[in-house]
Scaffold this motif. Sequence first.
Motif, short mmCIF file in Angstrom:
data_model
loop_
_atom_site.label_atom_id
_atom_site.label_comp_id
_atom_site.label_asym_id
_atom_site.label_seq_id
_atom_site.Cartn_x
_atom_site.Cartn_y
_atom_site.Cartn_z
N SER A 106 0.80 -1.22 0.00
CA SER A 106 0.00 0.00 0.00
C SER A 106 0.83 1.27 0.00
O SER A 106 0.38 2.31 -0.47
CB SER A 106 -0.95 0.01 1.21
OG SER A 106 -0.21 -0.09 2.42
N LEU A 122 1.31 -12.06 7.30
CA LEU A 122 0.40 -12.81 6.43
C LEU A 122 0.43 -14.28 6.82
O LEU A 122 1.51 -14.88 6.93
CB LEU A 122 0.81 -12.64 4.98
CG LEU A 122 1.02 -11.20 4.50
CD1 LEU A 122 1.37 -11.18 3.02
CD2 LEU A 122 -0.21 -10.34 4.78
N THR A 143 -2.10 -16.78 5.53
CA THR A 143 -2.87 -17.68 4.67
C THR A 143 -2.28 -17.68 3.26
O THR A 143 -1.66 -16.70 2.84
CB THR A 143 -4.35 -17.26 4.58
OG1 THR A 143 -4.45 -16.04 3.83
CG2 THR A 143 -4.96 -17.06 5.96
N ALA A 154 -3.83 -17.33 0.48
CA ALA A 154 -4.43 -16.26 -0.32
C ALA A 154 -3.77 -14.92 -0.04
O ALA A 154 -3.51 -14.13 -0.96
CB ALA A 154 -5.93 -16.18 -0.05
N GLU A 155 -3.49 -14.63 1.25
CA GLU A 155 -2.83 -13.37 1.59
C GLU A 155 -1.43 -13.29 0.99
O GLU A 155 -1.02 -12.25 0.46
CB GLU A 155 -2.74 -13.23 3.12
CG GLU A 155 -4.06 -12.98 3.81
CD GLU A 155 -3.91 -12.94 5.32
OE1 GLU A 155 -4.74 -12.29 5.97
OE2 GLU A 155 -2.96 -13.57 5.86
N ARG A 198 -0.16 -15.00 -1.64
CA ARG A 198 -0.25 -14.88 -3.09
C ARG A 198 -0.65 -13.46 -3.49
O ARG A 198 -0.15 -12.89 -4.46
CB ARG A 198 -1.26 -15.87 -3.65
CG ARG A 198 -0.84 -17.32 -3.64
CD ARG A 198 -1.75 -18.15 -4.52
NE ARG A 198 -1.62 -19.57 -4.26
CZ ARG A 198 -2.47 -20.28 -3.54
NH1 ARG A 198 -3.53 -19.71 -2.98
NH2 ARG A 198 -2.28 -21.59 -3.36
N GLY A 199 -1.60 -12.88 -2.75
CA GLY A 199 -2.05 -11.53 -3.05
C GLY A 199 -0.95 -10.51 -2.93
O GLY A 199 -0.83 -9.61 -3.78
N ALA A 200 -0.14 -10.61 -1.88
CA ALA A 200 0.97 -9.66 -1.70
C ALA A 200 1.99 -9.79 -2.82
O ALA A 200 2.50 -8.79 -3.33
CB ALA A 200 1.62 -9.88 -0.34
N ALA A 212 1.43 -10.78 -5.84
CA ALA A 212 0.83 -10.20 -7.04
C ALA A 212 0.87 -8.68 -7.01
O ALA A 212 1.13 -8.03 -8.03
CB ALA A 212 -0.61 -10.70 -7.19
N GLU A 213 0.60 -8.10 -5.83
CA GLU A 213 0.64 -6.63 -5.71
C GLU A 213 2.04 -6.09 -5.97
O GLU A 213 2.21 -5.07 -6.66
CB GLU A 213 0.15 -6.22 -4.33
CG GLU A 213 -1.35 -6.36 -4.12
CD GLU A 213 -1.77 -5.84 -2.76
OE1 GLU A 213 -2.01 -4.62 -2.65
OE2 GLU A 213 -1.84 -6.65 -1.80
N GLU A 225 2.82 -6.13 -9.63
CA GLU A 225 2.22 -5.00 -10.33
C GLU A 225 3.00 -3.71 -10.12
O GLU A 225 3.05 -2.84 -11.00
CB GLU A 225 0.78 -4.81 -9.86
CG GLU A 225 -0.19 -5.89 -10.34
CD GLU A 225 -1.62 -5.61 -9.92
OE1 GLU A 225 -1.87 -4.50 -9.40
OE2 GLU A 225 -2.46 -6.50 -10.09
#
Length: 281
Positions: free
Chosen positions: A178, A241, A243, A245-246, A248-250, A252-253, A256
């Motif tokens: 963020s 983090l 999990t 999902a958390e 993998r999400g980080a 990916a962010e 990007e």
Amino acid sequence: MNVGIGLPIGDPATLLTWAQHADAGPFSTLGLLDRLVYHNPEPMVALAVLAGATSRIRVQTEVLLAPLRDDALLAKQAATLDRMTGGRLVLGLGIGGRDDDHQVAGVDMRARGRRLDEQMAVMRRLWSGEPYGDGVGPIGPAPARPGGPEVLFGGFKPLALERVARWGDGFLAAAAPSWAGGLFDTVRGFWKEYGRDGEPRIVAQVNVALGPQDVIDDARANMHAYYAFTGMADRMVAGMLTTPAEIRGAIAEFDELGADEVMLYCYGVDPAQVERLAEIL
């Protein structure tokens, strides 16, 4: 996107297992924290042992508190480890923020940034094969990588981010996605301002724990103890983090945002986390 493992510091005896499992998996780098007045293993010694027990994975200080060390000796240690590993050393450097670390090393905290700049001037000169100066000859061995091992700098303030462009090859970002993007942009701006070719290497870091509740609890307790001096340990631990999902999400962010690598930093000592993390990548 490369993904590395940040090694736990709670039990140095487990680190060989961590390193060998990571070397056999999809991970790019092993990272290790640095403190002096704490029970963590000394990173240059520990990473030398781990490098000898692995064959391909990079070893990275994250971050080594360079002002606590003699510049010529640090240059020789880094060049030796880089040469003996075939260029697998990544030297992540920072200035540190604890009074006690600097007190026992006899270093003035107020001058630690200036001292790091002076150290980099010496180390870059030595890694290039030039004499130390004042009638003193070169200090070898020559590193595997011309000009010295890859150097990354950690930090948040403008002077620390500018140091990446002045002396380094890239940036270590211990920040959430963020607000990491702004740090990345600042580093890239300094890079262009200094006329550096290409782009700085960007390495992000996220704190993770993956496994049963006792593994997560162990990681949270260890991380809280490590960062208690900051007064923000509760908030930092809350950002861990836990999990797939958390995590993998980080990743990916950060992808990007243009990061080149993400270090998954573990504080729980259970080596089975290596396989769990490998499964979710």
